[in-house]
Design an enzyme around this catalytic site. Structure first.
Site, PDB file in Angstrom:
ATOM      1  N   ARG A 100      10.636  -0.883   0.869  1.00 24.44           N
ATOM      2  CA  ARG A 100       9.409  -1.338   0.197  1.00 24.44           C
ATOM      3  C   ARG A 100       9.850  -2.126  -1.020  1.00 24.44           C
ATOM      4  NH1 ARG A 100       3.684   1.426  -1.363  1.00 24.44           N
ATOM      5  NH2 ARG A 100       3.561   1.241   0.900  1.00 24.44           N
ATOM      6  N   HIS A 127       2.425  -5.815   5.575  1.00 26.12           N
ATOM      7  CA  HIS A 127       2.444  -4.348   5.599  1.00 26.12           C
ATOM      8  C   HIS A 127       2.258  -3.894   7.054  1.00 26.12           C
ATOM      9  CE1 HIS A 127       2.436  -0.374   4.204  1.00 26.12           C
ATOM     10  NE2 HIS A 127       1.329  -0.332   3.492  1.00 26.12           N
ATOM     11  N   GLN A 130       1.330  -0.251   8.139  1.00 24.92           N
ATOM     12  CA  GLN A 130      -0.077   0.075   7.943  1.00 24.92           C
ATOM     13  C   GLN A 130      -0.893  -0.394   9.148  1.00 24.92           C
ATOM     14  OE1 GLN A 130      -1.733   1.760   5.274  1.00 24.92           O
ATOM     15  NE2 GLN A 130      -3.268   1.737   6.887  1.00 24.92           N
ATOM     16  N   ASP A 221     -11.894  -3.650   1.327  1.00 22.13           N
ATOM     17  CA  ASP A 221     -11.029  -3.775   0.164  1.00 22.13           C
ATOM     18  C   ASP A 221     -11.958  -4.331  -0.915  1.00 22.13           C
ATOM     19  OD1 ASP A 221      -8.900  -4.026  -1.590  1.00 22.13           O
ATOM     20  OD2 ASP A 221      -7.533  -4.688  -0.022  1.00 22.13           O
ATOM     21  N   CYS A 243      -7.008   1.184   3.702  1.00 20.28           N
ATOM     22  CA  CYS A 243      -5.588   1.559   3.769  1.00 20.28           C
ATOM     23  C   CYS A 243      -5.196   2.536   2.662  1.00 20.28           C
ATOM     24  CB  CYS A 243      -4.718   0.317   3.725  1.00 20.28           C
ATOM     25  SG  CYS A 243      -4.909  -0.644   2.211  1.00 20.28           S
ATOM     26  N   ARG A 271      -0.307   7.049   9.915  1.00 17.87           N
ATOM     27  CA  ARG A 271       0.927   6.407   9.456  1.00 17.87           C
ATOM     28  C   ARG A 271       2.135   7.196   9.990  1.00 17.87           C
ATOM     29  NH1 ARG A 271       0.957   3.222   4.895  1.00 17.87           N
ATOM     30  NH2 ARG A 271       3.133   2.952   5.516  1.00 17.87           N
TER      31      ARG A 271
END
Ligand code: CP
Length: 292
Positions: A100, A127, A130, A221, A243, A271
């Site tokens: 990451r 990502h 995800q 979002d 997420c 995940r």
């Protein structure tokens, strides 16, 4: 040569659907696979994390492996060691490297020199882990991915990019609604469109209300909870995805986040299962393809 997972483009459509099915099997029986028995996986975090850190660490352990977590400032990278040397040395110790970091180019450079698979645990541009969990959650809820319309409303960021790349490949109609100045990267949208399969595709828009109409799932979002009452009506029947981490009262209301239509907590749990299936694919012994 090692097989990496940096954007999701690395998987064929069949491999992706196969992986989602395998993740569902691994969820049904957490002890099903020991694909990493006796092996270690380095997990390099140059950015904070809750879900990614815990799901990867638990996942590696459940597969029989040993996670080696390295946080920012703990390695010689922080004192100028090159990514090349870092990758070459880690390759002598571990079976895979999760990373990451900020710039996607950092991940790509590390992967270029790694002799073991490198997994993107988030960069500024992508990502993909995800998105694997997102696809798994939709598959659990709807049975099939092909033909589903999933509308992402918010910033055209790394989460939106990976949803486009992997969602279109899995057969989703991915609609990304953003303010004009926060649209997704056009090049990534073109890549997602070019690699779409199973009837999937990508649409970009600045009209969240139209985008939400007839969506099977809304991926929220920033920009959703702006008092768009009419749009809220058409969204009520759709599944809600996020997420995380969330900011209730900002991009998503508490009613939606904790309500009946929320799949957010399954999405977070998934995940773990999706990443176990990914590690099996990249590192573990070969297994039979799923039945057609
Ligand atoms: N969704 C996600 O990647 O969460 P973390 O930042 O907590 O890992």
């Amino acid at each position: 040569m090692a097989r990496h997972f940096l954007t999701g483009e690395e998987l064929t459509s069949d491999e992706l659907l196969d992986l989602v099915d395998r993740a569902i099997q691994l969820k049904a029986d957490r002890a099903l696979s020991r694909a990493l028995e006796g092996r270690s996986v380095a997990l390099v975090f140059e950015r904070p994390s809750t879900r990614t850190r815990v799901s990867f660490e638990v996942g590696v352990r459940e597969l029989g492996g040993h996670p080696v977590v390295l946080r920012e400032g703990e390695t010689q990278l922080s004192r100028g060691e090159s990514l090349r040397d870092f990758a070459l040395v880690l390759s002598r110790f571990v079976a895979a490297i999760g990373v990451r970091t900020g710039p996607h180019a950092t991940l790509v450079e590390l992967a270029e020199h790694s002799e073991v698979p490198v997994v993107n645990m988030l960069t500024e541009d992508h990502h993909p882990c995800q998105a694997l969990a997102d696809l798994m959650t939709l598959r659990e809820r709807f049975g099939e991915l092909s033909g589903l319309r999933v509308t992402y409303v918010g910033d055209g960021n790394n989460v939106a990019h990976s949803l486009m790349v992997l969602g279109a490949k899995a057969g989703l109609e991915v609609v990304v609604a953003t303010p004009p100045e926060l649209g997704p990267d056009r090049q990534i949208a073109e890549i997602a469109t070019a690699s779409a399969a199973n009837g999937g595709g990508v649409k970009l828009t600045n009209d969240p209300e139209a985008a939400a109409t007839d969506a099977h799932a809304l991926y929220t979002d920033v920009w959703v909870s702006m008092g768009e009452d009419d749009a809220a009506g058409s969204r009520r029947a759709a599944l809600a995805l996020h997420c995380l981490p969330a900011h209730p009262g900002e991009e998503i209301s508490g009613d939606v986040l904790y309500g009946d239509r929320s799949a957010v907590w399954d999405q977070a749990e998934n995940r773990l299962h999706a990443q176990k299936a990914l590690l099996e694919l990249l590192v573990g012994p070969p297994r039979l393809r799923r039945a057609a």
